[in-house]
Scaffold this motif. Structure first.
Motif, PDB file in Angstrom:
ATOM      1  N   GLN A  41       0.944  -1.132  -0.113  1.00 26.92           N
ATOM      2  CA  GLN A  41      -0.051  -0.285  -0.132  1.00 26.92           C
ATOM      3  C   GLN A  41       0.995   1.294  -0.032  1.00 26.92           C
ATOM      4  OE1 GLN A  41      -0.706  -2.482   2.173  1.00 26.92           O
ATOM      5  NE2 GLN A  41      -2.767  -3.027   2.017  1.00 26.92           N
ATOM      6  N   VAL A  42       1.979   0.918   0.761  1.00 25.68           N
ATOM      7  CA  VAL A  42       2.980   2.370   0.660  1.00 25.68           C
ATOM      8  C   VAL A  42       3.494   2.517  -0.671  1.00 25.68           C
ATOM      9  CG1 VAL A  42       4.884   3.311   1.849  1.00 25.68           C
ATOM     10  CG2 VAL A  42       3.342   2.189   3.239  1.00 25.68           C
ATOM     11  N   GLN A  43       3.737   1.508  -1.271  1.00 30.76           N
ATOM     12  CA  GLN A  43       4.181   1.692  -2.822  1.00 30.76           C
ATOM     13  C   GLN A  43       3.197   2.316  -3.649  1.00 30.76           C
ATOM     14  OE1 GLN A  43       5.002  -1.916  -5.008  1.00 30.76           O
ATOM     15  NE2 GLN A  43       6.586  -0.847  -6.239  1.00 30.76           N
ATOM     16  N   THR A  44       2.022   1.776  -3.544  1.00 34.15           N
ATOM     17  CA  THR A  44       1.039   2.324  -4.120  1.00 34.15           C
ATOM     18  C   THR A  44       0.851   3.777  -3.995  1.00 34.15           C
ATOM     19  OG1 THR A  44      -0.024   0.237  -4.397  1.00 34.15           O
ATOM     20  CG2 THR A  44      -1.519   2.159  -5.107  1.00 34.15           C
ATOM     21  N   LEU A  45       0.808   4.246  -2.822  1.00 33.63           N
ATOM     22  CA  LEU A  45       0.937   5.583  -2.375  1.00 33.63           C
ATOM     23  C   LEU A  45       1.793   6.283  -2.814  1.00 33.63           C
ATOM     24  CD1 LEU A  45      -0.534   7.909  -0.795  1.00 33.63           C
ATOM     25  CD2 LEU A  45       0.683   7.103   0.949  1.00 33.63           C
ATOM     26  N   LEU A  46       3.012   5.983  -2.976  1.00 39.67           N
ATOM     27  CA  LEU A  46       4.376   6.578  -3.282  1.00 39.67           C
ATOM     28  C   LEU A  46       3.989   6.721  -4.726  1.00 39.67           C
ATOM     29  CD1 LEU A  46       7.077   7.576  -3.118  1.00 39.67           C
ATOM     30  CD2 LEU A  46       8.070   5.133  -3.460  1.00 39.67           C
ATOM     31  N   TYR A  47       3.395   5.711  -5.600  1.00 39.24           N
ATOM     32  CA  TYR A  47       3.270   6.144  -7.160  1.00 39.24           C
ATOM     33  C   TYR A  47       2.274   6.963  -7.378  1.00 39.24           C
ATOM     34  CZ  TYR A  47       1.627   4.868 -11.833  1.00 39.24           C
ATOM     35  OH  TYR A  47       1.100   5.019 -12.986  1.00 39.24           O
ATOM     36  N   GLU A  48       1.213   7.019  -6.628  1.00 40.51           N
ATOM     37  CA  GLU A  48       0.202   8.181  -6.890  1.00 40.51           C
ATOM     38  C   GLU A  48       0.691   9.545  -6.407  1.00 40.51           C
ATOM     39  OE1 GLU A  48      -2.876   6.852  -4.081  1.00 40.51           O
ATOM     40  OE2 GLU A  48      -3.662   5.486  -5.408  1.00 40.51           O
ATOM     41  N   LEU A  49       1.724   9.418  -5.255  1.00 36.05           N
ATOM     42  CA  LEU A  49       2.392  10.798  -4.982  1.00 36.05           C
ATOM     43  C   LEU A  49       3.439  11.322  -6.086  1.00 36.05           C
ATOM     44  CD1 LEU A  49       3.214  10.436  -1.279  1.00 36.05           C
ATOM     45  CD2 LEU A  49       1.377  11.888  -2.145  1.00 36.05           C
ATOM     46  N   ILE A  50       3.934  10.255  -6.710  1.00 33.74           N
ATOM     47  CA  ILE A  50       4.870  10.866  -7.910  1.00 33.74           C
ATOM     48  C   ILE A  50       4.065  11.123  -9.218  1.00 33.74           C
ATOM     49  CG2 ILE A  50       6.450   9.720  -9.662  1.00 33.74           C
ATOM     50  CD1 ILE A  50       7.295   8.055  -7.246  1.00 33.74           C
ATOM     51  N   GLU A  51       3.005  10.494  -9.337  1.00 32.56           N
ATOM     52  CA  GLU A  51       2.207  11.087 -10.579  1.00 32.56           C
ATOM     53  C   GLU A  51       1.540  12.257 -10.305  1.00 32.56           C
ATOM     54  OE1 GLU A  51       1.889   9.535 -13.583  1.00 32.56           O
ATOM     55  OE2 GLU A  51       3.558   8.157 -12.871  1.00 32.56           O
ATOM     56  N   GLN A  52       1.021  12.687  -8.973  1.00 30.61           N
ATOM     57  CA  GLN A  52       0.660  13.910  -8.546  1.00 30.61           C
ATOM     58  C   GLN A  52       1.570  14.955  -8.847  1.00 30.61           C
ATOM     59  OE1 GLN A  52      -1.126  13.636  -4.685  1.00 30.61           O
ATOM     60  NE2 GLN A  52      -3.224  14.131  -5.462  1.00 30.61           N
ATOM     61  N   ASP A  53       2.930  14.738  -8.295  1.00 28.64           N
ATOM     62  CA  ASP A  53       3.847  15.770  -8.418  1.00 28.64           C
ATOM     63  C   ASP A  53       4.487  15.960  -9.663  1.00 28.64           C
ATOM     64  OD1 ASP A  53       6.170  17.047  -6.845  1.00 28.64           O
ATOM     65  OD2 ASP A  53       7.257  15.944  -8.360  1.00 28.64           O
ATOM     66  N   ARG A  54       4.376  14.798 -10.675  1.00 27.59           N
ATOM     67  CA  ARG A  54       4.603  15.083 -12.158  1.00 27.59           C
ATOM     68  C   ARG A  54       3.477  16.003 -13.002  1.00 27.59           C
ATOM     69  NH1 ARG A  54       6.719   9.118 -13.299  1.00 27.59           N
ATOM     70  NH2 ARG A  54       8.791   9.618 -12.546  1.00 27.59           N
ATOM     71  N   LEU A  55       2.393  15.908 -12.492  1.00 23.13           N
ATOM     72  CA  LEU A  55       1.338  16.603 -12.768  1.00 23.13           C
ATOM     73  C   LEU A  55       1.161  18.148 -12.600  1.00 23.13           C
ATOM     74  CD1 LEU A  55      -1.669  14.008 -13.113  1.00 23.13           C
ATOM     75  CD2 LEU A  55      -0.379  14.978 -15.001  1.00 23.13           C
ATOM     76  N   LEU A  56       1.539  18.452 -11.267  1.00 21.49           N
ATOM     77  CA  LEU A  56       1.578  19.492 -10.637  1.00 21.49           C
ATOM     78  C   LEU A  56       2.718  20.621 -11.100  1.00 21.49           C
ATOM     79  CD1 LEU A  56       0.227  18.775  -7.105  1.00 21.49           C
ATOM     80  CD2 LEU A  56      -0.696  20.036  -8.900  1.00 21.49           C
ATOM     81  N   ARG A  57       3.881  19.627 -11.174  1.00 21.56           N
ATOM     82  CA  ARG A  57       5.200  20.156 -11.602  1.00 21.56           C
ATOM     83  C   ARG A  57       5.371  19.752 -13.212  1.00 21.56           C
ATOM     84  NH1 ARG A  57       4.817  19.618  -6.759  1.00 21.56           N
ATOM     85  NH2 ARG A  57       5.616  20.889  -5.109  1.00 21.56           N
ATOM     86  N   PRO A  58       5.145  20.218 -14.239  1.00 20.35           N
ATOM     87  CA  PRO A  58       5.274  19.550 -15.598  1.00 20.35           C
ATOM     88  C   PRO A  58       6.719  20.112 -15.954  1.00 20.35           C
ATOM     89  CG  PRO A  58       3.702  21.343 -15.754  1.00 20.35           C
ATOM     90  CD  PRO A  58       3.816  21.097 -14.105  1.00 20.35           C
ATOM     91  N   ASP A  59       7.077  19.323 -16.915  1.00 20.04           N
ATOM     92  CA  ASP A  59       8.482  19.741 -17.370  1.00 20.04           C
ATOM     93  C   ASP A  59       8.242  20.672 -18.526  1.00 20.04           C
ATOM     94  OD1 ASP A  59       9.729  17.666 -15.956  1.00 20.04           O
ATOM     95  OD2 ASP A  59       9.778  16.316 -17.530  1.00 20.04           O
ATOM     96  N   ASP A  60       9.009  21.476 -18.982  1.00 19.27           N
ATOM     97  CA  ASP A  60       8.994  22.417 -19.876  1.00 19.27           C
ATOM     98  C   ASP A  60       8.794  21.770 -21.139  1.00 19.27           C
ATOM     99  OD1 ASP A  60      11.196  24.724 -18.466  1.00 19.27           O
ATOM    100  OD2 ASP A  60       8.878  24.304 -17.895  1.00 19.27           O
ATOM    101  N   ASP A  61       9.320  20.555 -21.384  1.00 24.57           N
ATOM    102  CA  ASP A  61       9.285  20.087 -22.702  1.00 24.57           C
ATOM    103  C   ASP A  61       7.808  19.701 -23.207  1.00 24.57           C
ATOM    104  OD1 ASP A  61      11.984  20.246 -22.418  1.00 24.57           O
ATOM    105  OD2 ASP A  61      12.308  17.988 -22.056  1.00 24.57           O
TER     106      ASP A  61
END
Length: 191
Positions: free
Chosen positions: A148-168
Motif C-alpha cells: 500500500q505504501v508503494q501504491t501511495l508513493l506511485y500516486e504521489l509521484i504522479e501527482q507531483d509530475r502533473l503539478l510540476r510539468p516539464d517545460d518539454d
C-alpha cells in the motif's frame, strides 16, 4: 519520538509517517525479557554466601550488558527511525544521538521496488527500494503495509509530475490532477 514538523517546508504536507514494523522490535524485546528472567533466576537460585553474591554479580553484569547492547539499544534505534512521505519528497531519518536525514524529491524518483520474504508477507511488511536520478537510492526496511505504501508513493509521484510539468511537454496543461485516496492508510497526518 515524534517526527519534527519544522523539517517540512512551508507549504509541504505530511502524507504518511511510519516507523519500521513492530516485528523489528520483537527480537530485542524478547532478549531484554530473557536477560531479566535470567537475572531473577540467578538471584533466587544462587546461595546467599559470599561466592553466591559474586556469582550473582557476574551473571547480573553479563545480563545487563547483553540486555542493553542487544535489547535496549536496537529498541531505541527502532523507535527513532522515521519513514516520511510528503507531497514533495521522501524523508528517511534515523539515529539516536547523532541524526542522519536523507531527502529524496519525488520528481527525481525513477523506480521503486517492494521485496517481501515469506515472513514479510505473513506480517504484511517489506523492503521498499527507491532509485532516483543520479544513482542515489533509498532503502526502507521493514515497511508496514509495504504494498500500500508503494501504491501511495506511485500516486504521489504522479501527482507531483502533473503539478510540476516539464517545460518539454506542451500538452501537460490538459491533464487533471488525480484525487488522492482517503482511508485508514491514506489519512493526512499533521505533525
Amino acid at each position: 519520538m515524534a517526527f519534527p514538523a519544522e523539517v517540512l517546508a512551508e507549504e509541504e504536507e505530511l502524507v504518511l509517517h511510519l516507523h519500521p514494523h513492530w516485528k523489528t522490535a520483537l527480537g530485542p524485546g524478547l532478549l531484554v525479557l530473557i536477560a531479566v528472567v535470567v537475572t531473577a533466576v540467578a538471584w533466587v537460585m544462587l546461595p546467599v554466601t559470599e561466592g553466591g553474591r559474586i556469582a550473582f554479580l557476574v551473571v547480573a553484569a553479563i545480563m545487563v550488558y547483553q540486555g542493553v547492547r542487544y535489547g535496549v539499544a536496537p529498541l531505541v534505534v527502532w523507535r527513532c527511525t522515521h519513514y516520511v512521505l510528503t507531497d514533495e519528497r521522501i524523508l528517511l531519518q534515523d539515529g539516536v544521538i547523532a541524526r542522519e536525514r536523507r531527502d529524496l524529491p519525488l520528481n527525481r524518483v525513477n523506480d521503486h521496488v517492494v521485496t517481501q520474504s515469506v515472513l514479510d508477507r505473513l506480517f504484511g511488511t517489506g523492503t521498499l527500494k527507491i532509485d532516483s536520478i543520479g544513482e542515489r537510492a533509498v532503502v526502507l526496511t521493514a515497511v508496514p503495509r509495504a504494498q500500500q505504501v508503494q501504491t501511495l508513493l506511485y500516486e504521489l509521484i504522479e501527482q507531483d509530475r502533473l503539478l510540476r510539468p516539464d517545460d518539454d511537454d506542451a500538452d501537460e496543461d490538459e491533464r487533471e490532477v488525480p484525487v488522492q485516496r482517503k482511508g485508514f492508510l491514506f489519512k493526512k497526518q499533521r505533525g
